[in-house]
Structures are given as structure tokens and as C-alpha cells.
Design a protein around this motif. Structure first.
Motif, PDB file in Angstrom:
ATOM      1  N   SER A  61       0.818  -1.213   0.000  1.00  9.35           N
ATOM      2  CA  SER A  61       0.000   0.000   0.000  1.00  9.35           C
ATOM      3  C   SER A  61       0.856   1.269   0.000  1.00  9.35           C
ATOM      4  O   SER A  61       1.801   1.391   0.785  1.00  9.35           O
ATOM      5  CB  SER A  61      -0.914   0.024   1.232  1.00  9.35           C
ATOM      6  N   ASP A 114      -0.078   3.861   1.272  1.00 10.70           N
ATOM      7  CA  ASP A 114      -0.365   4.492   2.555  1.00 10.70           C
ATOM      8  C   ASP A 114       0.480   3.926   3.694  1.00 10.70           C
ATOM      9  O   ASP A 114       0.440   4.446   4.810  1.00 10.70           O
ATOM     10  CB  ASP A 114      -1.847   4.325   2.900  1.00 10.70           C
ATOM     11  N   SER A 115       1.203   2.863   3.415  1.00 12.64           N
ATOM     12  CA  SER A 115       2.073   2.274   4.437  1.00 12.64           C
ATOM     13  C   SER A 115       3.445   2.925   4.382  1.00 12.64           C
ATOM     14  O   SER A 115       4.046   3.062   3.305  1.00 12.64           O
ATOM     15  CB  SER A 115       2.218   0.763   4.193  1.00 12.64           C
TER      16      SER A 115
END
Length: 276
Positions: free
Chosen positions: A202, A204-205
Motif C-alpha cells: 500500500s 499508505d504504508s
């Protein structure tokens, strides 16, 4: 059981510089956790080397013991759980959600920690070798008072129920700041596959946005992120910029025992990787 396991456990103990304990008691657990933190780095390099992350016991042991690598929480605590069980401890995998910016909780199965029962009547213990900069010693899971540790003052407290659901979640705090929210219900290794997939894919990680490799030292910790080597001793922090690829590869070898044939390639720029 994997027929290689007894021999692998001996190699695992050698990997972390430990001897086989006489009995699975609290003193042994304390020693094993410290030696693991000191010897095996917390690192996310597989994500940026294009290596698969396989949450199976044999694969984790092959990576940490045979390959002499580190890993992130699922790999480090997953492998440590195998070692502890083989030595006679009772171990339960627990899932947790990490407190991020402004206290926002991460995804379910954001982090893996271990509930460990020793044979001396102490504990149960919260053991963790996969949260980066965290407690040096196992914490007493049922203690709700301050627990002093060389790395800070820790407290485990009841977490507020969310949406009317109360599963007995616990918040783990360090020096008054929440670190992660622990779900005490038992889990199995396969339960963490979705969390591992998220953190390795991801955008977002934080793990996909930068490299990190870090381990405990006797006086603090040492971390290599990108081309910056950071050594922390107490409150003192020293940064060393590294120039060439050869310098960075040499730092991985010298400070973390990692013999890489190439540097990990980060797909994009972003903030540093989180602790879990």
C-alpha cells in the motif's frame, strides 16, 4: 513438525548469541528477548528488494536463521514464537493496531506481539522483538501500573470500547504516549497475511515509502535509513551520511550483519517507516 526444527533451534540460539536455557522461566525469556533485539535487525528491505514475504514458520526460520536477515513485526515475532515454543514456553500470537499521528489507529493486524507464559508462575508476559524502538524487557501483561524498563516507563491499560464492542483491548504506553492497541484474543500466523500484504504494497504504508534497518545496541540503537546512519546513545543522536552504494552496503554488513548484493530500491519518497 519440521524434522529440521531441533537443529534449526540450535542455530537460532547461535544466531542471537544465546545458550539453551535450563528451563523456560522469566529470566530466560528476558535474556532471549534482549539478545534477539540486539542481534536481529528490524528491517523492511525485502519490500524494496522485490523479495516475497511468506508468513509460514519454515520460511521465517529460513530467513532469520539460515539467511541471517531481519524482518518486520510479523517475521520477527513469528520466528521468535517458534523458538520460544520449542524451548518450552507457551506462546499466543496477538494482533494489535498501532497508534499513529494524532492517536489515529492503524489497520487491524497492523502489528503482531506475543503473549508468553513461563513455567515459574510469573507473567503472563508481553514479549515483542518486532516493534522497533520499544521495551527492552518483556512486560507483565496483567500489570496496570508503571513498569520501568531501560528504554522508558511502560504502562498497559484497558482501552476504551469502540462502537459498543468490548473485547478487553489493551493500550500499551511508553512514557505516557500510546504505542499500540492490543487485542488479547488468540490468533494464528495466517491471520496476519492481510496486514503483511497491506504493509508491503500500500502507498499508505510507511514501509513502502522508505527503507529502514535498525537494532538495539548495549547503550541505545543504530539505524540505517536510506543513506543515513543514525546512532543513538541515551539522549545523544549522531548522524552519518553515506555516499556511495559501496558505503551503504558496507554499513549493512558492519552494523547489521546483512550481506546484500545490491541496494534496495524505494519506489517513492515519503516519511520514515513506522515502528511496527
Amino acid at each position: 513438525m519440521d524434522p529440521r526444527l531441533p537443529q534449526t533451534v540450535d542455530s537460532y540460539l547461535a544466531r542471537i548469541g544465546a545458550i539453551r536455557p535450563v528451563r523456560p522461566d522469566a529470566a530466560a525469556l528476558r535474556e532471549l528477548q534482549l539478545r534477539h533485539l540486539t542481534a536481529v535487525p528490524f528491517e523492511n528491505l525485502s519490500i524494496h528488494l522485490g523479495e516475497d514475504i511468506v508468513l509460514e514458520e519454515s520460511a521465517l526460520l529460513d530467513k532469520v536463521v539460515v539467511g541471517r536477515r531481519g524482518g518486520f513485526c510479523y517475521e520477527l515475532n513469528g520466528a521468535f514464537a517458534v523458538l520460544l515454543r520449542e524451548l518450552g514456553f507457551q506462546v499466543t500470537l496477538l494482533q494489535a493496531r498501532v497508534h499513529g499521528d494524532e492517536g489515529k489507529l492503524g489497520i487491524p493486524y497492523d502489528h503482531m506481539a506475543l503473549r508468553v507464559v513461563a513455567d515459574d508462575g510469573t507473567g503472563p508476559w508481553l514479549a515483542d522483538v518486532g516493534f522497533g524502538d520499544h521495551a527492552q524487557h518483556p512486560l507483565v501483561l496483567e500489570d496496570r501500573t508503571d513498569q520501568e524498563d531501560p528504554r522508558g516507563t511502560f504502562r498497559i491499560r484497558q482501552a476504551p470500547a469502540a462502537g459498543g464492542d468490548d473485547y478487553g483491548d489493551l493500550d500499551v504506553l511508553r512514557d505516557g504516549a500510546p504505542q499500540f492497541r492490543l487485542d488479547p484474543r488468540p490468533r494464528v500466523l495466517a491471520d496476519f497475511r492481510a496486514g503483511a500484504w497491506y504493509h508491503r504494497t500500500s502507498p499508505d504504508s510507511g514501509f513502502t515509502r522508505s527503507t529502514v534497518c535498525s537494532r538495539f545496541t548495549a547503550a541505545g540503537r543504530i539505524t540505517l535509513s536510506g543513506r543515513k546512519l543514525v546512532t543513538t546513545v541515551g539522549a545523544e543522536r549522531h548522524e552519518t551520511p553515506l555516499g556511495s552504494d559501496d558505503e551503504v552496503l558496507a554499513a549493512y554488513r558492519e552494523h547489521f550483519g546483512l550481506r546484500l548484493d545490491r541496494l534496495p530500491t524505494v519506489r517513492g519518497d515519503g516519511p520514515s517507516a513506522p515502528n511496527e
